[in-house]
Design a protein around this motif. Structure first.
Motif, PDB file in Angstrom:
ATOM      1  N   LEU A 197       0.837  -1.159  -0.113  1.00 21.72           N
ATOM      2  CA  LEU A 197      -0.077  -0.054   0.008  1.00 21.72           C
ATOM      3  C   LEU A 197       0.904   1.099  -0.185  1.00 21.72           C
ATOM      4  O   LEU A 197       2.041   1.247   0.724  1.00 21.72           O
ATOM      5  CB  LEU A 197      -0.794   0.030   1.400  1.00 21.72           C
ATOM      6  N   LYS A 198       0.404   2.432  -0.572  1.00 22.31           N
ATOM      7  CA  LYS A 198       0.890   3.583  -0.697  1.00 22.31           C
ATOM      8  C   LYS A 198       1.035   4.313   0.837  1.00 22.31           C
ATOM      9  O   LYS A 198      -0.237   4.187   1.476  1.00 22.31           O
ATOM     10  CB  LYS A 198       0.459   4.439  -1.668  1.00 22.31           C
ATOM     11  N   ASP A 203       6.266   7.678   0.919  1.00 25.37           N
ATOM     12  CA  ASP A 203       6.378   8.240  -0.532  1.00 25.37           C
ATOM     13  C   ASP A 203       6.430   9.698  -0.262  1.00 25.37           C
ATOM     14  O   ASP A 203       5.513  10.362   0.327  1.00 25.37           O
ATOM     15  CB  ASP A 203       5.106   7.637  -1.000  1.00 25.37           C
ATOM     16  N   ALA A 204       7.017  10.535  -0.971  1.00 23.08           N
ATOM     17  CA  ALA A 204       6.974  11.767  -0.912  1.00 23.08           C
ATOM     18  C   ALA A 204       6.194  12.551  -1.660  1.00 23.08           C
ATOM     19  O   ALA A 204       5.984  13.891  -1.667  1.00 23.08           O
ATOM     20  CB  ALA A 204       8.675  12.510  -1.161  1.00 23.08           C
ATOM     21  N   ALA A 205       5.212  11.796  -2.648  1.00 24.00           N
ATOM     22  CA  ALA A 205       4.485  12.550  -3.667  1.00 24.00           C
ATOM     23  C   ALA A 205       3.156  13.245  -2.662  1.00 24.00           C
ATOM     24  O   ALA A 205       2.911  12.682  -1.972  1.00 24.00           O
ATOM     25  CB  ALA A 205       4.010  11.339  -4.471  1.00 24.00           C
ATOM     26  N   MET A 213      -6.246   2.126   1.977  1.00 26.41           N
ATOM     27  CA  MET A 213      -6.778   1.368   2.495  1.00 26.41           C
ATOM     28  C   MET A 213      -6.983   0.008   1.700  1.00 26.41           C
ATOM     29  O   MET A 213      -6.762   0.128   0.651  1.00 26.41           O
ATOM     30  CB  MET A 213      -8.358   1.753   2.515  1.00 26.41           C
ATOM     31  N   GLU A 214      -6.523  -1.045   2.472  1.00 26.97           N
ATOM     32  CA  GLU A 214      -6.244  -2.454   1.846  1.00 26.97           C
ATOM     33  C   GLU A 214      -7.568  -2.708   1.040  1.00 26.97           C
ATOM     34  O   GLU A 214      -8.692  -2.886   2.018  1.00 26.97           O
ATOM     35  CB  GLU A 214      -5.820  -3.394   2.835  1.00 26.97           C
ATOM     36  N   PRO A 215      -7.786  -3.039  -0.112  1.00 23.74           N
ATOM     37  CA  PRO A 215      -9.120  -3.231  -0.773  1.00 23.74           C
ATOM     38  C   PRO A 215      -9.580  -4.646  -0.369  1.00 23.74           C
ATOM     39  O   PRO A 215      -8.961  -5.624  -0.147  1.00 23.74           O
ATOM     40  CB  PRO A 215      -8.547  -3.378  -2.289  1.00 23.74           C
ATOM     41  N   ILE A 216     -10.910  -4.749  -0.333  1.00 24.81           N
ATOM     42  CA  ILE A 216     -11.545  -5.875   0.169  1.00 24.81           C
ATOM     43  C   ILE A 216     -12.497  -6.131  -0.892  1.00 24.81           C
ATOM     44  O   ILE A 216     -13.529  -5.208  -1.146  1.00 24.81           O
ATOM     45  CB  ILE A 216     -12.516  -5.732   1.357  1.00 24.81           C
ATOM     46  N   PRO A 217     -12.445  -7.272  -1.572  1.00 27.27           N
ATOM     47  CA  PRO A 217     -13.315  -7.474  -2.741  1.00 27.27           C
ATOM     48  C   PRO A 217     -15.004  -7.587  -2.503  1.00 27.27           C
ATOM     49  O   PRO A 217     -15.071  -8.114  -1.139  1.00 27.27           O
ATOM     50  CB  PRO A 217     -12.837  -8.690  -3.600  1.00 27.27           C
ATOM     51  N   GLU A 218     -15.554  -7.650  -3.166  1.00 31.08           N
ATOM     52  CA  GLU A 218     -17.149  -7.939  -2.865  1.00 31.08           C
ATOM     53  C   GLU A 218     -17.276  -9.477  -3.510  1.00 31.08           C
ATOM     54  O   GLU A 218     -16.666  -9.956  -4.298  1.00 31.08           O
ATOM     55  CB  GLU A 218     -17.953  -7.179  -3.888  1.00 31.08           C
ATOM     56  N   PRO A 219     -17.794 -10.393  -2.850  1.00 26.82           N
ATOM     57  CA  PRO A 219     -18.931  -9.971  -1.621  1.00 26.82           C
ATOM     58  C   PRO A 219     -18.385  -9.689  -0.476  1.00 26.82           C
ATOM     59  O   PRO A 219     -19.207  -9.929   0.635  1.00 26.82           O
ATOM     60  CB  PRO A 219     -20.123 -10.998  -1.634  1.00 26.82           C
TER      61      PRO A 219
END
Length: 252
Positions: A197-198, A203-205, A213-219
């Protein structure tokens, strides 16, 4: 009627964030009353970042946010949040300024934790409420703690002691993320995990203003919403003996 958990930001749709919000609202309803006296109160969102919680805290009063990191402040301002840049252990407010201070997954980032708790006590009005959430158990330390630049994780007893040393009285405290604790603890304890994750700490951007946020797939995300809803309903009535995080309400 319970204070509703609103869904107006992308974060509100994420099961972990929404679950934490429901738990926070249950505790604040118990301490302050649901939607009661909202406009008359002054609320400080300490470490409020991009204003992800301001619309929920606004149920309980007029919200002012403060954050040490300048990068999320323009996002919070675009969301209509009154926000200042500053440090949690040197708050730029007079004594007894706020009815509620929200310290949500913030103090674990700050080296001088007792200084933060003392400042929270100082700016709280008499009988004001401090609402704290922190990650639990140092043995659960993982890559997520590193990308979030955490200094520590807590036990409930440790958090209670440090709040009381700062002149605050704990009115309720519980572990949270109880039902998912075995799965999360198993993954972190048995297998190192790097979600890639960023993070603004790595990261200086300028556009990287908060940890992804760590993605959580559906369902799965929808199922977890149900799990966290049930947990919040139980948390309203009892405390959990363990979990991945801790929620605490303390009074001055």
């Amino acid at each position: 009627m319970a204070t509703p958990a609103l869904t107006v930001l992308e974060e509100d749709r994420h099961a972990w964030f929404a679950g934490r919000t429901r738990a926070i609202l249950k505790y604040l309803d118990a301490e302050l009353g649901s939607n009661g006296g909202g406009q008359a109160r002054k609320v400080l969102d300490l470490g409020g970042g991009a204003g992800n919680m301001a619309h929920h805290l606004a149920h309980y009063g007029e919200v002012t946010s403060i954050d040490y990191n300048p990068r999320p402040i323009p996002i919070a301002q675009r969301r209509g949040v009154t926000v200042l840049q500053g440090s949690g252990d040197r708050l730029p407010f007079p004594d007894a300024s706020f009815d509620l201070v929200a310290l949500l997954d913030t103090v674990e980032h700050i080296p001088d934790e007792l200084g933060v708790f003392a400042e929270c006590a100082r700016v709280l009005k008499l009988d004001g409420v401090l609402l704290v959430t922190v990650p639990a158990y140092m043995w659960l330390w993982s890559y997520n703690d590193e990308i979030n630049a955490h200094e520590r994780r807590y036990t409930a007893d440790e958090l209670r002691l440090k709040l009381e040393l700062s002149g605050l009285h704990v009115s309720r405290i519980s572990y949270n993320n109880f039902f998912l604790f075995p799965a999360v603890a198993g993954v972190r304890f048995l297998r190192p995990y790097n979600p890639g994750l960023k993070s603004p700490h790595l990261d200086a951007a300028e556009e990287v203003y908060q940890v992804d946020m760590e993605p959580i797939p559906e369902p799965v995300n929808s199922v977890l919403h149900g799990v966290y809803w049930l947990e919040a309903e139980i948390l309203e009535r009892m405390s959990f003996p363990f979990g991945n995080s801790i929620i605490c309400a303390a009074r001055k």
